[in-house]
Design an enzyme around this catalytic site. Structure first.
Site, PDB file in Angstrom:
ATOM      1  N   SER A 712       6.668  -7.091  -4.951  1.00  0.00           N
ATOM      2  CA  SER A 712       6.953  -6.997  -3.579  1.00  0.00           C
ATOM      3  C   SER A 712       7.731  -8.461  -3.047  1.00  0.00           C
ATOM      4  CB  SER A 712       5.868  -7.029  -2.661  1.00  0.00           C
ATOM      5  OG  SER A 712       4.926  -7.828  -2.730  1.00  0.00           O
ATOM      6  N   LYS A 755       0.314  -5.920   5.548  1.00  0.00           N
ATOM      7  CA  LYS A 755       1.419  -7.035   5.762  1.00  0.00           C
ATOM      8  C   LYS A 755       1.873  -7.264   7.301  1.00  0.00           C
ATOM      9  CE  LYS A 755       2.651  -6.266   0.940  1.00  0.00           C
ATOM     10  NZ  LYS A 755       3.944  -5.829  -0.164  1.00  0.00           N
TER      11      LYS A 755
END
Length: 816
Positions: A712, A755
């Site tokens: 990511s 996140k």
């Protein structure tokens, strides 16, 4: 000491009435023997397993041709012979080197021809001699000899007399302790007058090695020899006493076993006469319990068959208790016994809201399940898997669900489970066999439809030497299969379809894909600051007040203090550490309450810092954009989301790529892809392709002690490299997450909610994600997304187009 029974009886039988020999020497006989002169040469008779001592009479069996001829010649000529022990009894034809140098002069008393054809000779020792050399080997050994006995002037003081008395006493004790030694031996010991002959007689009959006997023969000092004999006697007495103790104990144990057996047989006979045979009560109890059971025809037939087998068994048989335990367990199980569900949907919602703040998806799923049951009145229980970081309330939620449904509650921890038999049980034929823990827990709660929490299902080990527990869970957690669950101990099918299984896990990565497919996975993300404050006020603080016996009026937590605890002393997705800190603060103040000291009921920041110490964590915050090549990324961890910084720097060199920061293989590959894509599309960013051959690239991710991996950070690394080579500023308060490919595509990533929470904590305003993550953002509640602006991209170039400003950084370097 071992006064050899065979020798004692053989001597008495072999000597007829005409023999004037008396085996026990008097002091006068001993003096006469000493006065006899020793011939200069003697015929030497080697002995295999015997040492002859002066004055002692022993029988020996002669087998060698040489020895037989020597005996016959010496007996016919009435000559003395020399008797010497061999060093090694296995040597058939000994030489001088194979014989001991010290032996005993012997007189042959009698020769006997035994019925088995062997020749037996009775000899008596006279005095010791020393072997000098052989002068003849055939037809038998003749050797030069010399005197070995020394004149022993024995000082018969108190110590000497005590030593002799001890020798006699110990010898008599051993004779009494040993059933194989005739009692006449004790009479012989008592009547020995000569101390020297007493020591020789005992030495000859000691139960010690031939070498040790030879060493005793060779000792000249009488006191030393007597002391060694006394030591050997003491050891022999101790050994004999120990043997007798063991034999007596075994005899007592056997007597007790026989007594118990006869008593049991008598009791059995009496009970049969009275009509109360052993095991009747057990069988009647089983029949009474079985009559009330709601089991199926198949289970009933199995029970009756096993019960009939028990009735045929002897109650003393080892298998009786095994069979009885099996049947007792079988009737104790709640076959088709269910608690009644409470279908009040509003009550269920109220209970779930009381116990947990948030977790709307889970609560909604439970209420839906209740509604369907209420409508249809029959539904297989769902298999729910709650996945989320530690401390978010996964386990405690199971207890709330049980309370909302009015069902029994079971929690079973699967952490570290390695043996399949823990779930399926052992076959009852094994010693110590037990049912599996699934069936055991149903027996405890006496219900077949409890709420069953399988805690830490992601910590179950896979295939190993003890089986595969994850494979066993496939049947337990499959609604199509668990209706006929097979436990190895029970050996009949049990219906688990009405059990509401709730599995909990921190991650799905370690769970078998087939197992995930059988469960309805519900993600439980971390809490926002506002949610944690509410959880603390509604649940954690009242709970700790109750556990510590503190009243609400005695201590107050303001909203600012709770936020301070959350922000400065915890870094977690859940609230477990928050609860520990609250407990620490309450304990500190309980001390003041108990001692009656003055304290501030309303906590201040100064008192908070005094109690918990200096803040342990700093809030995540984005960096300034004054430095090229530093970009904020978003990461997922087991304790929730977080932000990380990717730093890219350049130095003159040959174009090498260096990666640091404890990066995993996937993350390293992302860095390589980012650099290669930047090289192939340098013209889009006005970068001279030649610079890649002249500048070394170094990518670092801070906090090097923490391992990092995953794809990511791909767009973050690409943006950092683009900023470093163009020296352009990064947009302020921006973060990004997304996987990259060599084609320039930005792929979606997981952990989006965590996140986003991390970005909010770090005061981030703009977030760049893959366009395919848009659906994940739309699933997140509005209050989680408020204050954030999302930018969805499909190509990597789109990332730098938005993230990089046209302005150069302060003090840019010239990249040429």
């Amino acid at each position: 000491m071992e006064l050899n029974e065979r020798n004692m009886f053989m001597i008495s039988e072999m000597l007829d009435s005409e023999t004037e020999f008396i085996p026990l020497l008097s002091s006068e006989d001993e003096e006469l023997i000493k006065a006899e002169k020793l011939p200069k040469k003697l015929s030497v008779l080697p002995l295999r397993n015997t040492v002859l001592f002066p004055g002692v009479v022993i029988p020996i069996t002669v087998g060698r041709d040489k020895s037989i001829k020597l005996i016959k010649d010496a007996y016919a000529g009435k000559k003395l012979i020399g008797v010497v022990a061999q060093k090694d009894a296995d040597i058939e034809e000994p030489t001088l080197e194979d014989l001991n140098r010290i032996g005993t002069v012997a007189n042959i008393i009698k020769i006997l021809q035994m019925p088995d054809g062997n020749t037996t000779v009775i000899i008596q020792g006279k005095k010791r001699f020393q072997l000098i050399e052989l002068v003849q080997s055939d037809p038998y050994f003749i050797a030069k000899v010399d005197e070995y006995d020394k004149i022993e002037n024995l000082v018969q003081d108190k110590k000497f007399k005590a030593l002799i008395a001890s020798l006699k006493d110990l010898s008599i004790q051993i004779i009494k302790q040993s059933p194989n030694i005739p009692s006449d031996a004790a009479f012989a010991i008592k009547n020995i007058e000569s101390p020297v002959f007493l020591v020789n007689f005992i030495s000859s009959n000691l139960n010690i090695d031939i070498r040790d006997k030879q060493n005793l023969l060779e000792i000249s000092d009488f006191h030393e020899r007597a002391q060694k004999v006394l030591t050997a006697l003491t050891k022999e007495l101790q050994m004999q006493e120990l043997k007798n103790q063991i034999q007596n104990k075994v005899k007592v144990d056997l007597d007790k076993q026989q007594r118990d057996y006869f008593l049991h047989q008598q009791m059995k006979t009496i009970q049969e006469e009275l009509g109360d045979a052993p095991g009747t009560q057990d069988i009647n109890d089983l029949k009474f319990k079985a009559a009330e059971k709601k089991w199926s025809k198949n289970v009933k037939e199995t029970f009756e068959k096993e019960l009939a087998k028990l009735q045929r068994m002897n109650t003393q048989a080892a298998d009786y208790s095994v069979q009885l335990n099996y049947l007792e367990f079988m009737v104790d199980l709640p076959w088709n016994e269910y608690t009644k569900d409470n279908f009040d949907l509003r009550r269920a919602e109220k209970i779930l809201d009381e116990d947990h703040f948030g977790l709307e998806k889970v609560k909604e799923r439970i209420v839906e399940h209740l509604a369907v049951i209420k409508l249809k009145n029959d539904l297989k229980a769902p298999i729910i898997c709650l996945v989320g970081p530690p401390g978010v309330g996964k386990t405690s939620l199971g207890k709330s669900v049980a309370r909302a449904l009015d069902r029994k509650y079971i929690r079973m921890s699967l952490g570290g489970l390695r043996d399949e038999a823990e779930l399926r049980g052992h076959r009852k034929t094994y010693i110590g066999a037990l049912p599996g823990r699934i069936i055991q827990n149903l027996k405890k709660v006496k219900s077949s439809n409890p709420v069953f929490v399988l805690d830490e299902v992601d910590k179950v080990l896979g295939a190993n030497v003890s089986g595969d527990p994850q494979a066993a869970l496939l049947e337990i957690l499959d609604p199509e299969q668990n209706i006929t669950f097979h436990d190895n101990y029970l050996e009949v099918e049990y219906d688990l379809s009405k059990v509401m299984f709730i599995a909990t896990a921190n991650t799905l990565s370690t769970i078998h894909p087939a197992l995930i497919d059988r469960m309805e996975v519900i993600d439980i993300s971390g809490y926002l600051m506002e949610e944690k404050v509410e959880i603390a006020k509604r649940h954690l603080i009242p709970k700790q007040f109750k556990e510590h016996g503190v009243k609400r009026s005695q201590l107050q937590f303001s909203k600012g203090i709770i936020e301070k605890i959350i922000g400065d002393y915890t870094r977690e997705a859940g609230v477990r550490t928050l609860e520990k800190n609250i407990a620490t603060i309450i304990r500190k103040n309980v001390k003041y309450i108990v001692e009656g000291l003055d304290y501030n009921k309303k906590l201040s920041q100064e008192e908070l810092q005094k109690t918990l110490g200096t803040p342990r964590f700093q809030r995540d915050k984005g960096l300034s954009n004054d430095v090229a090549g530093v970009v904020t990324g978003l990461a997922w961890t087991t304790v929730g989301g977080g932000i990380l910084f990717v730093e890219a720097s350049l130095s003159r060199g040959k174009g090498t790529l260096t990666l640091t920061g404890n990066l995993g293989d996937v993350m390293k590959e992302s860095a390589t892809i980012a650099l290669e894509y930047l090289k192939s599309h340098a013209e889009f960013l006005d970068i001279d392709p030649e610079v890649f051959q002249k500048w070394n690239v170094h990518i670092h991710v801070p906090e090097g002690a923490t391992p990092k991996d995953g794809p990511s950070a791909g767009i973050t690394m690409f943006t950092a490299l683009a900023s470093a080579f163009t020296q352009r500023k990064i947009r302020s308060k921006i973060a990004m997450t997304g996987e990259i490919t060599l084609r320039g595509k930005v792929l979606p990533v997981g952990g989006v909610k965590e996140k986003i929470l991390a970005a909010k904590r770090a005061k981030i305003n703009d977030i760049i994600l893959s366009i395919e993550n848009k659906k994940d953002i739309e699933d997140i509640k509005e209050n989680y997304r408020s204050g954030l602006k999302f930018h969805y991209v499909d190509q990597m170039i789109e990332v730098v187009d938005y993230a990089l400003l046209n302005d150069k950084v302060k003090n840019p370097i010239s990249i040429v």
